[in-house]
Write an enzyme that holds these catalytic residues in place. Structure first.
Site, PDB file in Angstrom:
ATOM      1  N   ASP A  33       0.914  -0.970   0.271  1.00 55.22           N
ATOM      2  CA  ASP A  33      -0.080  -0.145   1.075  1.00 55.22           C
ATOM      3  C   ASP A  33       1.374   1.237  -0.437  1.00 55.22           C
ATOM      4  O   ASP A  33       1.564   1.458   0.843  1.00 55.22           O
ATOM      5  CB  ASP A  33      -0.955   0.426   0.762  1.00 55.22           C
ATOM      6  N   LEU A  34       1.155   2.133  -0.872  1.00 54.50           N
ATOM      7  CA  LEU A  34       2.390   2.523  -1.460  1.00 54.50           C
ATOM      8  C   LEU A  34       1.040   3.795  -0.661  1.00 54.50           C
ATOM      9  O   LEU A  34       0.098   4.728  -1.317  1.00 54.50           O
ATOM     10  CB  LEU A  34       2.392   3.412  -2.748  1.00 54.50           C
ATOM     11  N   TYR A  38       0.501  10.149  -5.257  1.00 60.04           N
ATOM     12  CA  TYR A  38       0.462  11.096  -5.939  1.00 60.04           C
ATOM     13  C   TYR A  38       1.200  12.235  -5.361  1.00 60.04           C
ATOM     14  O   TYR A  38       2.415  12.839  -6.811  1.00 60.04           O
ATOM     15  CB  TYR A  38      -0.418  11.494  -6.268  1.00 60.04           C
ATOM     16  N   ASP A 125      -2.545   2.747  -6.378  1.00 58.36           N
ATOM     17  CA  ASP A 125      -1.407   2.720  -5.439  1.00 58.36           C
ATOM     18  C   ASP A 125      -1.615   1.138  -4.197  1.00 58.36           C
ATOM     19  O   ASP A 125      -0.542   1.625  -3.188  1.00 58.36           O
ATOM     20  CB  ASP A 125      -1.255   3.832  -3.938  1.00 58.36           C
ATOM     21  N   GLU A 126      -2.288   0.421  -4.475  1.00 59.68           N
ATOM     22  CA  GLU A 126      -2.294  -0.879  -3.655  1.00 59.68           C
ATOM     23  C   GLU A 126      -2.023  -2.444  -4.012  1.00 59.68           C
ATOM     24  O   GLU A 126      -3.430  -2.252  -5.703  1.00 59.68           O
ATOM     25  CB  GLU A 126      -3.952  -1.073  -2.644  1.00 59.68           C
TER      26      GLU A 126
END
Length: 373
Positions: A33-34, A38, A125-126
């Site tokens: 998980d980032l 953005y 983002d995951e």
DNA sequence: TGGGGTTAT
DNA sequence: ATAACCC
């Protein structure tokens, strides 16, 4: 790959769930998980932004922000006004164009696919990676002494800043497997770990545990949307639609597959709570589909005509109207090869498209990135 | 609330 | 075609 690398090492909690290695249904799934993805992309693109409180703006919203901004009180999805009030030094970059975010997002997914092809995307983002096979193979390589040392290691830890400590505390409580955690007294756990962590990890232990990780593969649709204060004429709508379509055609061209369906989505102005959307779709005529890859043929004009017909089927242009969103979506994507090979081609071969498409995807990954994990 | 995405009905 | 869900 610099982007994904920095994104992963700097910003991401990695939630790692495992069950006892000996159990028959044992799986190892890593959730990557980032955080503030953005904002990280922006800081990589422009290193001068690093160290400053940074927000990514879409319309009048700060959709995400970096840690510096968070420390100064900025929250995700905060109004720009409120954010500026809380944090006057806040630097804002416009994040309405998702192109770079999308590109880097897929690079991250492709990197993870090197570990196992079973990678499921959730948003940009995951990613969920099913590493069961890889882990099992590695366990089989181990001498039996080492293996017995590992069998106790069914554990759960999540992503507080030190996750490791929580794992230790759980172990001290006799919780060494997911099942232990599920059946453990909620009240005692809350007293030991605090109500927040306790409830979260206990829910996690029941969570999507047995749901399979479904490989996402290439996207099933491409869309571009733009929200507007007010669109009240057909001319305005047409010009927006042309913009959206032009961007979409580039993307479709780079992808290599061809959309067989097009959809137009609108949102009408209303004071109601339920700001629902309406859409109309139709198949794309086959003679147009054929022209998609070729730069020399103007596919814009016939497509805009189709979209405007869809538009008029939803909106009575002879009456006043007020739209707050326009979106165009290409879906029902098919490979040129309609045979059994299907979409796997997408990953194995570069795009065959002509010189009119500049941004070819790169499929090569660097081996060294394994170590960044 | 933006600008995306998926699956189910 | 829409709803309901995810980020």
């Amino acid at each position: 790959m610099e982007g994904a690398e920095a994104g992963v090492s700097v910003g991401s909690p990695v939630h790692d769930r495992a069950v006892p290695a000996g159990s028959p249904s044992s799986r190892v799934i890593v959730h990557v998980d980032l955080d503030c993805f953005y904002a990280q992309v922006e800081m990589i693109s422009n290193p001068e932004l690093k160290g400053k409180p940074l927000g990514v703006q879409q319309k009048y919203l700060v959709v995400t922000c970096n840690y510096e901004a968070r420390e100064l009180g900025v929250k995700k999805l905060m109004n720009v006004r409120d954010a500026k009030e809380k944090c006057p030094q806040l630097v804002l970059v416009n994040g309405e164009d998702l192109t770079r975010y999308r590109e880097i997002s897929y690079k991250v997914t492709e990197l993870l696919e090197e570990f196992s092809p079973v990678v499921e995307r959730l948003g940009f983002d995951e990613n969920f990676v099913d590493l069961s096979e890889m882990v099992e193979k590695r366990l089989q390589q181990l001498p039996s002494d080492d293996l017995s040392a590992l069998t106790v290691s069914g554990h759960v830890y999540n992503n507080q800043c030190i996750g490791y400590k929580t794992a230790k505390r759980l172990e001290a409580l006799g919780i060494s497997s997911v099942h232990d955690l599920q059946t453990f007294s909620s009240k005692i756990l809350e007293k030991e770990l605090g109500i927040s962590i306790a409830q979260r990890i206990q829910k996690l232990s029941f969570g999507e545990d047995n749901s399979p990780v479904t490989p996402s593969g290439p996207p099933q649709s491409f869309s571009e949307e733009d929200s507007l204060k007010k669109c009240s004429s057909e001319v305005e709508a047409k010009s927006k639609i042309q913009e959206l379509l032009a961007s979409l055609l580039k993307r479709v061209c780079q992808d290599g597959r061809k959309p067989h369906t097009i959809r137009l989505i609108i949102r009408r102005y209303s004071s109601e709570k339920h700001c629902s959307r309406e859409s109309r779709q139709c198949s794309i005529p086959s003679h147009i589909i054929q022209k998609f890859g070729i730069g020399s043929y103007d596919v814009m004009t016939p497509m805009v005509d189709i979209l405007m017909k869809l538009f008029r089927s939803m909106v009575n242009v002879k009456m006043p109207f007020h739209l707050t969103l326009l979106s165009v979506c290409f879906c029902n994507l098919k490979s040129l090869n309609t045979t059994k090979k299907g979409t796997i081609d997408y990953y194995l071969t570069p795009s065959l498209s002509t010189t009119s498409c500049s941004g070819k995807r790169s499929f090569k990954m660097k081996d060294t990135q394994m170590e960044d994990f």
